[in-house]
Motif scaffolding. Sequence first.
Motif, PDB file in Angstrom:
ATOM      1  N   ALA A  49      46.543  73.176  95.181  1.00  0.00           N
ATOM      2  CA  ALA A  49      45.096  73.355  95.372  1.00  0.00           C
ATOM      3  C   ALA A  49      44.557  72.315  96.165  1.00  0.00           C
ATOM      4  CB  ALA A  49      44.584  73.577  93.975  1.00  0.00           C
ATOM      5  N   ARG A  50      45.028  71.067  96.073  1.00  0.00           N
ATOM      6  CA  ARG A  50      44.456  69.782  96.738  1.00  0.00           C
ATOM      7  C   ARG A  50      44.888  69.744  98.096  1.00  0.00           C
ATOM      8  NH1 ARG A  50      44.385  69.471  91.998  1.00  0.00           N
ATOM      9  NH2 ARG A  50      42.717  68.119  90.756  1.00  0.00           N
ATOM     10  N   GLU A  51      46.122  70.219  98.410  1.00  0.00           N
ATOM     11  CA  GLU A  51      46.492  70.471  99.828  1.00  0.00           C
ATOM     12  C   GLU A  51      45.813  71.247 100.812  1.00  0.00           C
ATOM     13  OE1 GLU A  51      50.755  71.241  99.570  1.00  0.00           O
ATOM     14  OE2 GLU A  51      51.371  68.931  99.526  1.00  0.00           O
ATOM     15  N   SER A  52      45.411  72.518  99.968  1.00  0.00           N
ATOM     16  CA  SER A  52      44.566  73.446 100.496  1.00  0.00           C
ATOM     17  C   SER A  52      42.886  73.258 100.705  1.00  0.00           C
ATOM     18  CB  SER A  52      44.747  75.034  99.699  1.00  0.00           C
ATOM     19  OG  SER A  52      44.258  74.793  98.672  1.00  0.00           O
ATOM     20  N   GLY A  53      42.567  72.405  99.869  1.00  0.00           N
ATOM     21  CA  GLY A  53      41.135  71.856  99.720  1.00  0.00           C
ATOM     22  C   GLY A  53      40.265  72.705  99.031  1.00  0.00           C
ATOM     23  N   GLU A  54      41.152  73.569  98.036  1.00  0.00           N
ATOM     24  CA  GLU A  54      40.527  74.426  96.980  1.00  0.00           C
ATOM     25  C   GLU A  54      40.159  73.420  96.080  1.00  0.00           C
ATOM     26  OE1 GLU A  54      41.247  78.629  95.127  1.00  0.00           O
ATOM     27  OE2 GLU A  54      43.076  77.302  95.431  1.00  0.00           O
ATOM     28  N   ALA A  55      40.465  72.461  95.453  1.00  0.00           N
ATOM     29  CA  ALA A  55      40.362  71.667  94.494  1.00  0.00           C
ATOM     30  C   ALA A  55      39.944  70.251  94.903  1.00  0.00           C
ATOM     31  CB  ALA A  55      41.386  71.704  93.552  1.00  0.00           C
ATOM     32  N   GLU A  56      39.315  69.648  94.362  1.00  0.00           N
ATOM     33  CA  GLU A  56      38.865  68.209  94.464  1.00  0.00           C
ATOM     34  C   GLU A  56      38.867  67.336  93.216  1.00  0.00           C
ATOM     35  OE1 GLU A  56      33.818  68.509  94.537  1.00  0.00           O
ATOM     36  OE2 GLU A  56      34.962  68.565  96.361  1.00  0.00           O
ATOM     37  N   ASP A  57      38.749  65.974  93.276  1.00  0.00           N
ATOM     38  CA  ASP A  57      39.008  65.462  92.081  1.00  0.00           C
ATOM     39  C   ASP A  57      37.514  64.787  91.631  1.00  0.00           C
ATOM     40  OD1 ASP A  57      41.793  65.585  91.152  1.00  0.00           O
ATOM     41  OD2 ASP A  57      42.355  64.379  93.168  1.00  0.00           O
ATOM     42  N   PRO A  58      36.883  65.334  90.913  1.00  0.00           N
ATOM     43  CA  PRO A  58      35.463  64.639  90.569  1.00  0.00           C
ATOM     44  C   PRO A  58      35.317  63.394  89.841  1.00  0.00           C
ATOM     45  CG  PRO A  58      35.958  66.408  89.184  1.00  0.00           C
ATOM     46  CD  PRO A  58      37.230  66.354  89.965  1.00  0.00           C
ATOM     47  N   ALA A  59      36.721  62.823  89.437  1.00  0.00           N
ATOM     48  CA  ALA A  59      36.545  62.017  88.208  1.00  0.00           C
ATOM     49  C   ALA A  59      36.436  60.587  89.271  1.00  0.00           C
ATOM     50  CB  ALA A  59      37.914  61.833  87.555  1.00  0.00           C
ATOM     51  N   ALA A  60      36.165  60.350  90.453  1.00  0.00           N
ATOM     52  CA  ALA A  60      36.362  59.067  91.096  1.00  0.00           C
ATOM     53  C   ALA A  60      35.317  58.246  90.859  1.00  0.00           C
ATOM     54  CB  ALA A  60      36.275  59.465  92.733  1.00  0.00           C
ATOM     55  N   ALA A 216      44.123  78.925  86.612  1.00  0.00           N
ATOM     56  CA  ALA A 216      43.074  79.472  86.100  1.00  0.00           C
ATOM     57  C   ALA A 216      41.839  78.546  86.590  1.00  0.00           C
ATOM     58  CB  ALA A 216      42.714  79.816  84.735  1.00  0.00           C
ATOM     59  N   GLY A 217      42.097  77.403  86.451  1.00  0.00           N
ATOM     60  CA  GLY A 217      41.193  76.508  87.233  1.00  0.00           C
ATOM     61  C   GLY A 217      41.331  76.219  88.511  1.00  0.00           C
ATOM     62  N   LYS A 218      41.931  76.892  89.300  1.00  0.00           N
ATOM     63  CA  LYS A 218      42.124  76.772  90.795  1.00  0.00           C
ATOM     64  C   LYS A 218      42.325  75.177  90.989  1.00  0.00           C
ATOM     65  CE  LYS A 218      39.161  80.536  91.728  1.00  0.00           C
ATOM     66  NZ  LYS A 218      37.787  81.060  92.372  1.00  0.00           N
ATOM     67  N   GLY A 219      43.387  74.601  90.470  1.00  0.00           N
ATOM     68  CA  GLY A 219      43.792  73.357  90.644  1.00  0.00           C
ATOM     69  C   GLY A 219      43.245  72.196  89.811  1.00  0.00           C
ATOM     70  N   GLN A 220      42.257  72.659  88.918  1.00  0.00           N
ATOM     71  CA  GLN A 220      41.699  71.933  87.839  1.00  0.00           C
ATOM     72  C   GLN A 220      42.354  72.450  86.437  1.00  0.00           C
ATOM     73  OE1 GLN A 220      40.424  69.209  88.686  1.00  0.00           O
ATOM     74  NE2 GLN A 220      39.377  69.269  90.711  1.00  0.00           N
ATOM     75  N   LEU A 221      42.418  71.631  85.629  1.00  0.00           N
ATOM     76  CA  LEU A 221      42.800  72.189  84.253  1.00  0.00           C
ATOM     77  C   LEU A 221      41.748  72.684  83.438  1.00  0.00           C
ATOM     78  CD1 LEU A 221      44.771  72.297  82.063  1.00  0.00           C
ATOM     79  CD2 LEU A 221      44.149  70.082  81.141  1.00  0.00           C
ATOM     80  N   ARG A 222      41.914  73.954  83.324  1.00  0.00           N
ATOM     81  CA  ARG A 222      40.856  74.896  82.651  1.00  0.00           C
ATOM     82  C   ARG A 222      41.258  74.846  81.173  1.00  0.00           C
ATOM     83  NH1 ARG A 222      37.891  80.232  84.984  1.00  0.00           N
ATOM     84  NH2 ARG A 222      37.032  78.168  86.115  1.00  0.00           N
ATOM     85  N   LEU A 223      40.999  73.827  80.168  1.00  0.00           N
ATOM     86  CA  LEU A 223      41.617  73.863  78.930  1.00  0.00           C
ATOM     87  C   LEU A 223      40.970  75.045  77.960  1.00  0.00           C
ATOM     88  CD1 LEU A 223      42.921  72.071  76.652  1.00  0.00           C
ATOM     89  CD2 LEU A 223      40.829  70.912  76.379  1.00  0.00           C
ATOM     90  N   ARG A 224      41.904  75.944  77.676  1.00  0.00           N
ATOM     91  CA  ARG A 224      41.655  77.067  76.636  1.00  0.00           C
ATOM     92  C   ARG A 224      41.375  76.473  75.438  1.00  0.00           C
ATOM     93  NH1 ARG A 224      46.529  81.063  77.316  1.00  0.00           N
ATOM     94  NH2 ARG A 224      47.161  79.683  79.320  1.00  0.00           N
ATOM     95  N   GLN A 225      39.928  76.928  74.854  1.00  0.00           N
ATOM     96  CA  GLN A 225      39.931  76.554  73.505  1.00  0.00           C
ATOM     97  C   GLN A 225      39.817  77.690  72.437  1.00  0.00           C
ATOM     98  OE1 GLN A 225      36.087  74.713  74.495  1.00  0.00           O
ATOM     99  NE2 GLN A 225      36.767  72.729  74.257  1.00  0.00           N
ATOM    100  N   ALA A 226      39.959  78.788  73.077  1.00  0.00           N
ATOM    101  CA  ALA A 226      39.959  80.082  72.043  1.00  0.00           C
ATOM    102  C   ALA A 226      40.808  81.140  72.941  1.00  0.00           C
ATOM    103  CB  ALA A 226      38.777  80.625  71.742  1.00  0.00           C
ATOM    104  N   ASP A 227      41.122  82.066  72.262  1.00  0.00           N
ATOM    105  CA  ASP A 227      41.846  83.232  72.888  1.00  0.00           C
ATOM    106  C   ASP A 227      40.657  84.099  73.518  1.00  0.00           C
ATOM    107  OD1 ASP A 227      43.113  85.565  73.423  1.00  0.00           O
ATOM    108  OD2 ASP A 227      43.825  86.120  71.374  1.00  0.00           O
TER     109      ASP A 227
END
Length: 609
Positions: A49-60, A216-227
Amino acid sequence: MVDKKSGNRRTDGPPDVEPYLVKNPEQFARNMARALEEAGKAAAQWTRARESGEAEDPAAEPATDMIRTFSKLTEYWLSDPGRALEAQTRLFGAYMGIWANAIRKLSGEEAVSSEIEPEKGDKRFEDPDWARHAFFDFLKQAYLVTTRWAADLVDNAEGLDEQSRHKARFYVRQITDALSPSNFLMTNPQLLRETMETDGENLVRGMRMLAEDIAAGKGQLRLRQADYSKFEVGRNLATTPGKVVARSELAEIIQYAPATEQVLRRPLLIVPPWINKFYILDLNEKRSFIRWAIEQGHTVFVISWVNPDERHGDKDWDDYTGEGIELALDTIAERTGERQVNAIGYCVGGTLLAAALALMAQENDDRIATATFFTTQVDFTHAGDLKVFVDEEQVKAVDEAMKQKGYLEGSRMATAFNMLRARDLIWPYVVNNYLRGRDPLPFDLLYWNADSTRMPAANHSYYLRNCYLDNNLAQGRAKLRGKRIRLQDIKIPIYNLATIEDHIAPARSVYAGSSLFGGPVEFTLAGSGHIAGVVNPPELNKYQYWTGKVGPPSLEAWLEKATPKPGSWWPHWQAWIEKQNDERVAARRFDVTENFLGEAPGDYVRVRI
């Protein structure tokens, strides 16, 4: 140790080491290899996802701010060698006490030094082996001692400005919550036992879920909290019957079908937040405030905000007022023949409603006769932990990020809200999903929580700067349509609801805002938090609420004089509404020959990201 008669684990006697031993070395080795393979897939998803530019790191920017904050903290402690040595000595002495107690326990003796217990309500250390097993007990005690020592460093740092101290407390809590021994396989007795019992099969499932969630998060962790598969908006969520009766680029206006023969003359308009979606007030039949209000005789209209994309980047509060609130008022007048309404604003929807009311007061527009605010801040002096993310540098970074797409990704806001209660909303799911390998349970509230929305650039920038950063709304410096607006111009009756455990709109902050309005204010404090305290049907008979006159200078002083009452505040609100105007007319039913824009809950609410 297992009781042979009952089959249950015993909580007394010496710890049993057998559950922590590998049962089938060959199967365990195979599962470890499979778990590593699945973990590799997760890493590949992240990298791709990062190599393709689809995801970025917003935590900087948050990471930079954390380093900046901790630099101020360490400067105080390291500027005086004696002060630093004293702090280190306190920690070392506490460690020695823990070590001595561990030795005594191994020898069958009673502990001498006092032991630190987890805070009330902390569920991380409920497994009996945290106390019974010397190794895990040592880890727990060392963790609790270190956590409280770190918190004391922040509290006792003299000369630290309050904003930096607030940030330091928040970041220390994030780090210590993340480093809890309960979050790691080899230091959590329950996790370790389950891994041995399943020969590592739990890790295979967990790493597979991790890879799925990163995909599912397109390179970011989309933490699932429920089914989430068990829910669908319009099928078993947001099912109250109604029609979409108007639409703009920003909002759909929904009118709900009546449930009584007579209804209150004044229709009810609900302005929900555009962060997440309106159906928090219509989760299911038993917990739907919308359905309950209809049953009390309200003709309910709700604004359903669009889930914005790049087309909405320039939409600001002027647009949300015009294409949302004013569109709704025009639609209500057209459909009911009534000019005046009762209005409700929830969270940021309430903040927008307050700003709109101030503008309407200037323009002698009296279409809103009463206003109710659910957990709404208008004075952001005491806005809580969300202020950690709002300073000039971070707001500039958010502005730059939004310029690229015209909006802020919904995941950014969702992560920020989850971080406010990371111990409850992040780490239990990390452990359950990725280490225990268990699917989360179906839970409609957490489905809604994960159904996040994007933020239009102009709208969100206005909100951050005029509310959180500069507090312009409270100070009378904010502008709508080029006019400076003042909350004291609002003279209509107001019902102002706060919730005592709110981590998004702290009760202290909501109460402070009550004094800014120019008319009579009924302040009510409900039990529980930002969601459960609001969505609390009378039939459940949960929590309690407090009532009292606005006047004392602080929430604490107000509470000393307030009257506690059991159960839900909903009937109290209904009585307040009827006190303002209880005139009723024949129910407003839909004309079956009319061409509506769609069935409730509409189209906008179904757009997921």
